[in-house]
Design an enzyme around this catalytic site. Sequence first.
Site, PDB file in Angstrom:
ATOM      1  N   GLU A   6       0.854  -1.201   0.000  1.00 45.98           N
ATOM      2  CA  GLU A   6       0.000   0.000   0.000  1.00 45.98           C
ATOM      3  C   GLU A   6       0.885   1.244   0.000  1.00 45.98           C
ATOM      4  OE1 GLU A   6      -3.508   0.858  -0.122  1.00 45.98           O
ATOM      5  OE2 GLU A   6      -2.425   2.755  -0.268  1.00 45.98           O
TER       6      GLU A   6
ATOM      7  N   GLY B 288      -6.673   0.991   4.349  1.00 48.17           N
ATOM      8  CA  GLY B 288      -8.134   1.191   4.341  1.00 48.17           C
ATOM      9  C   GLY B 288      -8.630   1.755   3.026  1.00 48.17           C
TER      10      GLY B 288
ATOM     11  N   CYS C  12     -12.245   3.967   0.745  1.00 47.74           N
ATOM     12  CA  CYS C  12     -13.413   3.779   1.610  1.00 47.74           C
ATOM     13  C   CYS C  12     -13.157   4.337   3.008  1.00 47.74           C
ATOM     14  CB  CYS C  12     -13.755   2.290   1.686  1.00 47.74           C
ATOM     15  SG  CYS C  12     -15.023   1.930   2.892  1.00 47.74           S
TER      16      CYS C  12
ATOM     17  N   LYS D  50     -19.936   9.097   5.907  1.00 50.52           N
ATOM     18  CA  LYS D  50     -20.987   8.705   6.850  1.00 50.52           C
ATOM     19  C   LYS D  50     -20.914   9.554   8.108  1.00 50.52           C
ATOM     20  CE  LYS D  50     -21.901   7.101   3.914  1.00 50.52           C
ATOM     21  NZ  LYS D  50     -21.312   6.753   2.629  1.00 50.52           N
TER      22      LYS D  50
ATOM     23  N   ALA E 271     -24.541   8.002  -6.187  1.00 50.86           N
ATOM     24  CA  ALA E 271     -24.389   7.969  -4.726  1.00 50.86           C
ATOM     25  C   ALA E 271     -23.559   9.146  -4.211  1.00 50.86           C
ATOM     26  CB  ALA E 271     -23.764   6.647  -4.317  1.00 50.86           C
TER      27      ALA E 271
ATOM     28  N   GLY F 145     -18.928   9.905 -11.625  1.00 48.16           N
ATOM     29  CA  GLY F 145     -18.380   8.569 -11.773  1.00 48.16           C
ATOM     30  C   GLY F 145     -16.901   8.500 -11.428  1.00 48.16           C
TER      31      GLY F 145
ATOM     32  N   HIS G 265     -42.920  -5.273  17.256  1.00 48.05           N
ATOM     33  CA  HIS G 265     -43.734  -4.061  17.142  1.00 48.05           C
ATOM     34  C   HIS G 265     -43.377  -3.119  18.272  1.00 48.05           C
ATOM     35  CE1 HIS G 265     -47.118  -1.494  16.265  1.00 48.05           C
ATOM     36  NE2 HIS G 265     -47.430  -1.509  17.551  1.00 48.05           N
TER      37      HIS G 265
HETATM   38  P1  NAI Z   1     -22.141   6.967 -10.377  1.00 46.65           P
HETATM   39  O1  NAI Z   1     -21.714   6.383 -11.651  1.00 46.65           O
HETATM   40  O2  NAI Z   1     -22.889   6.153  -9.396  1.00 46.65           O
HETATM   41  O3  NAI Z   1     -23.060   8.259 -10.665  1.00 46.65           O
HETATM   42  C1  NAI Z   1     -22.632   9.276 -11.487  1.00 46.65           C
HETATM   43  C2  NAI Z   1     -23.840  10.011 -11.998  1.00 46.65           C
HETATM   44  O4  NAI Z   1     -23.382  11.095 -12.788  1.00 46.65           O
HETATM   45  C3  NAI Z   1     -24.717   9.161 -12.903  1.00 46.65           C
HETATM   46  O5  NAI Z   1     -26.048   9.273 -12.463  1.00 46.65           O
HETATM   47  C4  NAI Z   1     -24.502   9.756 -14.274  1.00 46.65           C
HETATM   48  O6  NAI Z   1     -25.631   9.679 -15.090  1.00 46.65           O
HETATM   49  C5  NAI Z   1     -24.174  11.208 -13.933  1.00 46.65           C
HETATM   50  N1  NAI Z   1     -23.356  11.899 -14.929  1.00 46.65           N
HETATM   51  C6  NAI Z   1     -22.308  11.421 -15.635  1.00 46.65           C
HETATM   52  N2  NAI Z   1     -21.820  12.374 -16.450  1.00 46.65           N
HETATM   53  C7  NAI Z   1     -22.572  13.487 -16.244  1.00 46.65           C
HETATM   54  C8  NAI Z   1     -22.552  14.805 -16.767  1.00 46.65           C
HETATM   55  N3  NAI Z   1     -21.677  15.152 -17.699  1.00 46.65           N
HETATM   56  N4  NAI Z   1     -23.468  15.687 -16.334  1.00 46.65           N
HETATM   57  C9  NAI Z   1     -24.383  15.330 -15.387  1.00 46.65           C
HETATM   58  N5  NAI Z   1     -24.437  14.107 -14.858  1.00 46.65           N
HETATM   59  C10 NAI Z   1     -23.544  13.187 -15.260  1.00 46.65           C
HETATM   60  O7  NAI Z   1     -20.824   7.616  -9.765  1.00 46.65           O
HETATM   61  P2  NAI Z   1     -20.504   8.240  -8.343  1.00 46.65           P
HETATM   62  O8  NAI Z   1     -21.722   8.716  -7.654  1.00 46.65           O
HETATM   63  O9  NAI Z   1     -19.412   9.208  -8.619  1.00 46.65           O
HETATM   64  O10 NAI Z   1     -19.937   7.016  -7.559  1.00 46.65           O
HETATM   65  C11 NAI Z   1     -18.834   6.260  -8.082  1.00 46.65           C
HETATM   66  C12 NAI Z   1     -18.886   4.833  -7.613  1.00 46.65           C
HETATM   67  O11 NAI Z   1     -18.712   4.770  -6.220  1.00 46.65           O
HETATM   68  C13 NAI Z   1     -20.216   4.189  -7.941  1.00 46.65           C
HETATM   69  O12 NAI Z   1     -20.035   2.875  -8.342  1.00 46.65           O
HETATM   70  C14 NAI Z   1     -20.949   4.254  -6.632  1.00 46.65           C
HETATM   71  O13 NAI Z   1     -21.908   3.237  -6.499  1.00 46.65           O
HETATM   72  C15 NAI Z   1     -19.805   4.120  -5.625  1.00 46.65           C
HETATM   73  N6  NAI Z   1     -20.178   4.786  -4.405  1.00 46.65           N
HETATM   74  C16 NAI Z   1     -20.995   4.149  -3.555  1.00 46.65           C
HETATM   75  C17 NAI Z   1     -21.449   4.766  -2.421  1.00 46.65           C
HETATM   76  C18 NAI Z   1     -22.388   4.044  -1.557  1.00 46.65           C
HETATM   77  O14 NAI Z   1     -22.484   2.825  -1.675  1.00 46.65           O
HETATM   78  N7  NAI Z   1     -23.106   4.719  -0.698  1.00 46.65           N
HETATM   79  C19 NAI Z   1     -21.045   6.128  -2.076  1.00 46.65           C
HETATM   80  C20 NAI Z   1     -20.205   6.715  -3.064  1.00 46.65           C
HETATM   81  C21 NAI Z   1     -19.802   6.050  -4.164  1.00 46.65           C
END
Ligand code: NAI
Length: 463
Positions: A34, A39, A42, A51, A181, A268, A442
């Site tokens: 690393e 870690g 995340c 969180k 997310a 993304g 309940h």
């Molecule tokens: P994501 O891919 O989940 O969402 C990105 C969003 O940006 C999509 O809805 C997409 O349509 C939109 N987008 C893309 N280009 C755009 C543009 N030019 N203009 C406007 N909107 C646009 O990516 P995100 O939220 O950055 O997360 C990355 C990864 O990390 C994902 O796989 C996500 O699931 C994961 N993650 C998970 C979390 C959780 O489980 N709570 C928290 C944060 C991230």
Amino acid sequence: MANSFDVIILGGGPAGYVAAIRSAQLGMSTALVEKDKLGGVCVNIGCIPTKALLHSAYIARLLSNAKEFGVEAGSVKTDYGVAMQRSRRVSDQNSKGVEFLMKKHKVTVARGAGMLQPGRKVKVGSDVLEAKQAVLIATGSRVKGLPQIGLEINKTTVISSDEALLLEKAPPSLAVIGAGAVGMEFADIFHAFGTKITLIEALPRILPLEDAEASDTLARSYRKRGIEVIVGAKVKKGTAGKDKVALEVEAGGATQKIEVAAVLMAAGRAVNTEGIGLAECGVQVTDRGFIKVDATLQTTAPGYYAIGDVAGPPMLAHKGSREGVFVTELLAGKQPHPIKYDNVPSVTYCHPEVASIGLTEDQCKERKLDYVAGRFPFSANGRARGSGETEGFVKILRDKRYGEILGAHIVGAHASELIHELAVARENEYTVEEVELAIHAHPTMSEAVAEAALDSLGRVLNI
Ligand code: NAI
């Protein structure tokens, strides 16, 4: 340092460090390479600090409404810097926890950037480590900007979640680009700290991968709170100045100009596959940039495996951790429980929370499945009413003939916890009837799960 190990893992995030623990538990000598804090994203700059900040946001909102609950909190003041410092302490604690776990399991931690070499070797500084059995690639992912329209991350006015997590002050206004997310969670956090938020999503709805009813409920909730939500939007141009950013956004046939103090890129993540020697070892990547793997997560180079974000979607910590356990168990000659990629829970920890598993209703329709949707709103749940958390619902999609749980969607307080009842049920192929057979205490939010199951059977009790 001894240079020969059974297993070498490149990357100490949730995929890599969990793989290291399981590998050591199984009696294999293990090294973890690393270059930064243990870690990974995340623990240090992702799931865990967000969180902590989301909880600060929750407290701010709770106190603002405390009067209704018979508690006078006076005028509520927020300080993002203090919340941020607390979130850093939480992250550091977790990272130290991972260090402790490595020591406990006698995993050798090699500090530095690792470079893969042929013959199952990893070069770290001047050391060359050699794996007798396998090298696991768990290098994760990073944020990406939109350089093509002028929105390259400059760390001051155009930031990513990395910088947002370290700000001393909440910006007065913020455009969040992307309503996945990351975008949803930061819009929630900064809004609670007084930032004027404009949430911009390219697709027709926020959280586009979730069930449409979940997206709609969230959009309503965010708008009600004063967050501007623009969907089906194309950011045509971004011009970043010293202390502001001008955006041209096209949505609904019109172009609008938006000026904000900062832009948060949440469109993304890109995987970390460059500069680690993949090609030199014969490890190929897919068209989408992920490492090509077979059903055992072995790459195109025998003895090299990929786990976590680099191995493909969903890019989620818990999916990566499970892959780490799966591969190390295989290497130890066990027969691990197969990973059911269609049963990985997805959670967005915004308020209200969104959690889901399995198919969305639209996917059921596309696949022409014969299904019934059972629903139960939290507005009809006593526990939710008591806590004033009546937003949202539980929806269960039941196969009409066999009662199989095709998908489940929860929007509401504690959705992130509630979803696991349905994850266990789906993993074990329980039917909706079997979920409902268990007596649910309940009053609990979990009763809404049982009621949604009953609703899918036409027997809902409390609505
Ligand atoms: P994501 O891919 O989940 O969402 C990105 C969003 O940006 C999509 O809805 C997409 O349509 C939109 N987008 C893309 N280009 C755009 C543009 N030019 N203009 C406007 N909107 C646009 O990516 P995100 O939220 O950055 O997360 C990355 C990864 O990390 C994902 O796989 C996500 O699931 C994961 N993650 C998970 C979390 C959780 O489980 N709570 C928290 C944060 C991230």
